[in-house]
Design an enzyme around this catalytic site. Structure first.
Site, PDB file in Angstrom:
ATOM      1  N   ASP A  34      -4.215  -7.937   6.516  1.00 55.94           N
ATOM      2  CA  ASP A  34      -5.252  -8.865   6.055  1.00 55.94           C
ATOM      3  C   ASP A  34      -4.762 -10.299   6.004  1.00 55.94           C
ATOM      4  O   ASP A  34      -5.523 -11.229   6.277  1.00 55.94           O
ATOM      5  CB  ASP A  34      -5.732  -8.469   4.664  1.00 55.94           C
ATOM      6  CG  ASP A  34      -6.769  -7.360   4.703  1.00 55.94           C
ATOM      7  OD1 ASP A  34      -7.149  -6.948   5.811  1.00 55.94           O
ATOM      8  OD2 ASP A  34      -7.191  -6.901   3.636  1.00 55.94           O
ATOM      9  N   GLU A  85       0.835  -1.195   0.000  1.00 51.50           N
ATOM     10  CA  GLU A  85       0.000   0.000   0.000  1.00 51.50           C
ATOM     11  C   GLU A  85       0.875   1.251   0.000  1.00 51.50           C
ATOM     12  O   GLU A  85       1.955   1.269   0.590  1.00 51.50           O
ATOM     13  CB  GLU A  85      -0.937   0.012   1.206  1.00 51.50           C
ATOM     14  CG  GLU A  85      -1.958  -1.108   1.138  1.00 51.50           C
ATOM     15  CD  GLU A  85      -3.148  -0.886   2.048  1.00 51.50           C
ATOM     16  OE1 GLU A  85      -4.153  -1.578   1.846  1.00 51.50           O
ATOM     17  OE2 GLU A  85      -3.080  -0.053   2.948  1.00 51.50           O
TER      18      GLU A  85
END
Length: 397
Positions: free
Chosen positions: A166, A150
């Site tokens: 996640d 990210e």
């Protein structure tokens, strides 16, 4: 991950931009961040399958969601549907094993996905892009080996991380070449760290091995985060109850002091449990926020009963609590947050997923839960005038 870390990266970038605005009358400004910067992807995985790359996110100039091609040109998503409709093919051919490729990333808050052997499946709803959700057995990406990084790139610079919020899957490291020409990186596993993590998780009693997902051909694909483990039933919902109960008992008769800002040591909040609720007061004794006793879902996700809005009081207190619960430091240290990792994960009831990830990284840093950046234990690189970014695909060994 998108619901937590992405918002904090954007908030950090926005805060930096505000500081930059306030300082315009001071020293000369640093060089402007260009519209795109190069991202060099190096494939050190040793795997022979083709690699596919995706650069997906939000255009910070327009607020539109979309994707960027290899040259950094932004393409907004078309309208989606209900049921979801196929998204345009945004795949970029990645480097073969032992090779490198360079793409350009625009001013985005988004993700760079990479997959081995197969393209990822993306769909569009009327609300936007449907991200892969492999905790769902019917997700079309469940049997694909993939991962993502990210980042936020804006006028104040680049923030780029490796993330396991996640899931823990195909390993990689991130880096940035700073304006002075030096390079910093993070996210790399120790030699043997990939298999070492899975072996350690298999040996952890209490259902932690159930987080591991394996393909029918025997390929280990990933370990789900404990948040998804609880949500799917892979981990019992009571997995943290003993520790949470002990924390609530302790602070019914003593005070938890939270100093959420390292640069504001005088800003402190004081927590005591009364009537089953932990109330935080400021230095004047005024209650500023309160928390119901959380459950494992709230702790692992840093949400729900530990919601952390982007404000100046509840959010900073909540993120500190969340880090203390995940790292199991709240019983041994009534002054939070901890600044060193020596006492992390020492209780038998803890976030063993996060503990085992941090143990396998070269620099001890990782984003194993949403607020792993409390105390700066996250795997993040940043520079205000980046020359180049790096993503290195590492061996699955």
């Amino acid at each position: 991950m998108l619901r937590t870390l992405r918002s904090r990266l954007t908030a950090a970038a926005g805060a930096a931009a505000l500081v930059g605005t306030l300082l315009t009358l001071g020293p000369p400004a640093q060089a402007a961040v260009p519209a795109t910067i190069p991202l060099k992807i190096t494939n050190n995985s040793g795997r022979g399958e083709p690699v596919y790359l995706y650069n997906l996110g939000t255009n910070l100039a327009t607020g539109q969601q979309g994707w960027a091609d290899a040259g950094g040109t932004f393409h907004p998503w078309p309208a989606g549907g209900n049921p979801p409709t196929p998204a345009p093919d945004a795949a970029i051919t990645g480097p073969a094993a032992g090779q490198s490729a360079t793409i350009r990333i625009p001013k985005f808050s988004g993700r760079v996905y990479f997959s081995y052997g197969q393209k990822l499946v993306f769909r569009l709803t009327t609300g936007g892009l449907v991200q892969p959700a492999v905790q769902n057995p019917s997700d079309p990406n469940r049997n694909i080996l993939f991962n993502w990084s990210e980042y936020t790139l804006n006028d104040s610079g680049l923030w780029l991380n490796s993330t396991q919020v996640d899931m823990f899957s195909a390993p990689y490291a991130v880096g940035v070449q700073r304006s002075d020409g030096t390079t910093v990186s993070t996210g790399r596993l120790r030699a043997g760290g990939y298999s070492g993590f899975f072996n350690a998780l298999r040996g952890q009693p209490g259902g932690w091995a159930n987080l591991i997902q394996t393909r029918s051909d025997g390929t280990v694909l990933r370990a789900l985060s404990p948040l998804y483990g609880v949500e799917t039933g892979a981990l019992p919902r009571t997995v943290l109850d003993d520790y949470i109960n002990r924390v609530w008992q302790k602070y019914a008769t003593s005070t938890l002091t939270v100093t959420p800002f390292a640069d504001q040591p005088g800003t402190r909040y004081y927590g005591r449990v009364s009537g089953g609720v932990m109330n935080f007061t400021n230095g004047s004794g005024t209650v500023v926020t309160s928390f119901q006793k959380p459950d494992a879902d709230s702790v692992f996700g840093c949400h729900r009963l530990l919601d952390a809005p982007n404000d100046a009081v509840r959010g900073p207190i909540s993120r500190t609590l969340c880090a203390g619960f995940n790292r199991s430091t709240l019983l041994v240290n009534p002054n939070q947050p901890d600044t060193t990792s020596a006492g992390f994960y020492q209780d038998t009831v803890t976030n063993h997923y996060a503990r085992k990830i941090h143990a396998q990284t070269v620099d001890g840093k990782a984003y194993a839960f949403a607020f792993d950046d409390v105390g700066h234990h996250e795997s993040l690189v940043h520079d205000g005038s980046p020359l180049q970014a790096y993503l290195t695909l590492d061996p699955l060994s």
